[in-house]
Every structure is written in structure tokens, then in C-alpha cells.
Design a protein around this motif. Structure first.
Motif, short mmCIF file in Angstrom:
data_model
loop_
_atom_site.label_atom_id
_atom_site.label_comp_id
_atom_site.label_asym_id
_atom_site.label_seq_id
_atom_site.Cartn_x
_atom_site.Cartn_y
_atom_site.Cartn_z
N ALA A 147 -16.20 11.58 14.68
CA ALA A 147 -15.97 10.63 13.59
C ALA A 147 -17.13 9.65 13.48
CB ALA A 147 -14.67 9.87 13.83
N ALA A 148 -17.66 9.21 14.62
CA ALA A 148 -18.82 8.31 14.58
C ALA A 148 -20.04 9.00 13.99
CB ALA A 148 -19.11 7.80 15.99
N ALA A 149 -20.20 10.29 14.28
CA ALA A 149 -21.31 11.05 13.70
C ALA A 149 -21.15 11.19 12.20
CB ALA A 149 -21.39 12.42 14.36
N ALA A 150 -19.93 11.50 11.75
CA ALA A 150 -19.68 11.65 10.31
C ALA A 150 -19.91 10.35 9.56
CB ALA A 150 -18.25 12.14 10.09
N ALA A 151 -19.58 9.22 10.18
CA ALA A 151 -19.77 7.93 9.53
C ALA A 151 -21.23 7.60 9.31
CB ALA A 151 -19.11 6.83 10.38
N GLN A 152 -22.14 8.26 10.03
CA GLN A 152 -23.57 8.04 9.83
C GLN A 152 -24.06 8.69 8.54
OE1 GLN A 152 -25.40 6.12 11.96
NE2 GLN A 152 -23.47 5.81 13.08
#
Length: 291
Positions: free
Chosen positions: A221-226
Motif C-alpha cells: 500500500a505504501a508503494a502504491a501511494a507513491q
């Protein structure tokens, strides 16, 4: 050490060994379990990030260890105990830490007490070192038909409830003060979300262990938010990244016999780094050049 790592890499790319292992039922069950967990983690992960509950995920996963250790001591299903421990912990976090400024301290208080119980239960329990170690690092190949059925039922249940409360939950996550003013039941939604989080974390413990469950619930999820600010695109990307990490980690670990969690965490971290670089580069291109 170098020779050992070289041997692991050589066996990792041995497709014949991997193909042979895929013929076993327990391996296919493990891959399906990982795929279901990837779906759950990707769907719920963006909400965890937006609600700034990463520490709550860590606390919930650690306290699933308490439930699993109690189940091991009582001689009942470890998976059921892990779910019970996670849900109880998540509800306590949701009730005691509904306000952001109270959340960290509430989690720390409950976590320290729960881990103390875990140590006691593991000490009192039967001396099966393998079972105890798998609670920390995961043991996806031992899911079995019963565990797979439970995971499937809980996956469907979590996704149905999440779909039903998604819009008000997203509203309460992004702007809780305005949500309260609009009459959104923020506290009740916090408890519901905590239960969903607890169930997801409990199954994550079975795949990657209590120590590394963040690699599936937070990192994708943190990667997608980038890459995007859209909630829908973030969720779809998070599901894709979680599936790649979970299923890919199992496939890569088959031939060398390395713990699954090693590859899952490595893949999810690599995805995050790549997305971080892409996101930073995109933002730099869009930012105006000072005159």
C-alpha cells in the motif's frame, strides 16, 4: 556464507525443481493461501496507511502470537487462536485509540501486556520448537484444507464488509473531524475496521509470521501511494503488489528451501523502492522550475 548464498541462488532458478514441487497438493494450497492473503492485504492496506495505523498493524500481529500461543497450549487450532488474539487486540486498539493522539500509547500498553502473556504461554506449552518458531516467521506450507477453507471464508467475509463500509470509512480516514460533523459513526467504523484488520493480520501471521506481517499489509500500500493519489487506483495497485510479493515469494522459495518470508519481504521492499523512485521522479517533473 558466500558459497551458501550462491547455492541458494542456483537452486532458486532451477525451474525443474520448482515444477516438481508444484505437483504437490500442499504447495498449491500454500500458493492459493498466499493469493487470498495478497487480496486481503492489498484491499485493506491503503486504508491502514491513510489512517496512520502501521503501528496498530504491528501490535495486532504481535498479539495474534498471544492467541496462537494460547491455542498451542490448549491443544486447539493455532489459526483460530491467532484470529481470536488479533481480533481482541484490534478491538482494544480501536476502542482505546480512536483518537490519533491516544493511539500509540494505547497500543504500547496493550502490546506489552499481550507479549508478556505470549512468553508465558510459550514457556508453559509443549516443547515443539518448530511450532513456536513458525508463529514468528510463518509456515504457509502447513495451511492445509481446513486452514484454507477458513481463510477463504474469512476473505469473503472481510471483503463483503469492507465493500459495505468503504465509502464512510474512507471519509472517516481522510477527514475524521468533518466526518463526525456530518454524522458519520466514526467510532463504530473504527471498531469494525479494527476487527477486519485483526482477521487479516492473523492470516498474515500464518504466511510470513508475526515479525514480518508488515511486509504484506503496509509495504504494498505504501508503494502504491507513491504512484497515485486516487483511492481506487491505490487499492488496485496495492492488491497487485501484494499478490506479486506473496505468490512470487512462495515460488522463489520452493527450490532453495529458504523461508518464504525472506523472499516476500525482499520482493515487497524492492517494489517499494522502485515505486518511490518513480514517484519522486514524476513529482520532480511536475514541480514548477523557479525563475
Amino acid at each position: 556464507m558466500i558459497e551458501k548464498l550462491s547455492e541458494v541462488f542456483t537452486r532458486m532458478v532451477d525451474l525443474q525443481v520448482t515444477a516438481n514441487l508444484l505437483s504437490y497438493d500442499f504447495v498449491r494450497q500454500a500458493i492459493l493461501a498466499a493469493a487470498l492473503l495478497g487480496l486481503l492485504a492489498g484491499a485493506i492496506g491503503p486504508l491502514i496507511v491513510s489512517r496512520q495505523m502501521s503501528f496498530a498493524v504491528h501490535g495486532t500481529s504481535e498479539l495474534s502470537l498471544t492467541g496462537a500461543a494460547a491455542a498451542l497450549l490448549a491443544g486447539i487450532g493455532v489459526g483460530v487462536g491467532a484470529i481470536a488474539g488479533s481480533v481482541v487486540a484490534a478491538v482494544l486498539f480501536g476502542v482505546l485509540g480512536a483518537r490519533a493522539r491516544q493511539r500509540d500509547s494505547a497500543i504500547a500498553v496493550v502490546l506489552s501486556f499481550g507479549l508478556g502473556l505470549s512468553v508465558l504461554f510459550l514457556w508453559l506449552g509443549p516443547s515443539r520448537a518448530g511450532s513456536k518458531f513458525s508463529l514468528l516467521t510463518g509456515q504457509v506450507v502447513s495451511v492445509g484444507d481446513g486452514g484454507l477453507g477458513l481463510l477463504l471464508a474469512c476473505t469473503v467475509g472481510v471483503l463483503v464488509v469492507l465493500a459495505f463500509v468503504y465509502r464512510p470509512l474512507l471519509f472517516a480516514s481522510t477527514d475524521p473531524e468533518v466526518a463526525v460533523a456530518r454524522g458519520v459513526p466514526v467510532r463504530a467504523l473504527s471498531v469494525v475496521f479494527a476487527v477486519l484488520l485483526g482477521i487479516t493480520a492473523a492470516f498474515g501471521v500464518q504466511i510470513v509470521g508475526a515479525l514480518l506481517v508488515l511486509s504484506l499489509l503496509i509495504t504494498p500500500a505504501a508503494a502504491a501511494a507513491q504512484l497515485t493519489a486516487s483511492p481506487l487506483r491505490t487499492t488496485l495497485l496495492a492488491i497487485a503488489f501484494a499478490e506479486i510479493s506473496a505468490v512470487g515469494g512462495i515460488l522463489l522459495s520452493l527450490a532453495p528451501g529458504v523461508p518464504v518470508s525472506t523472499f516476500i519481504t525482499a520482493i515487497s521492499f524492492a517494489i517499494y523502492v522502485i515505486c518511490r523512485l518513480i514517484g519522486t521522479r514524476t513529482r520532480n517533473r511536475r514541480s514548477p522550475i523557479p525563475v
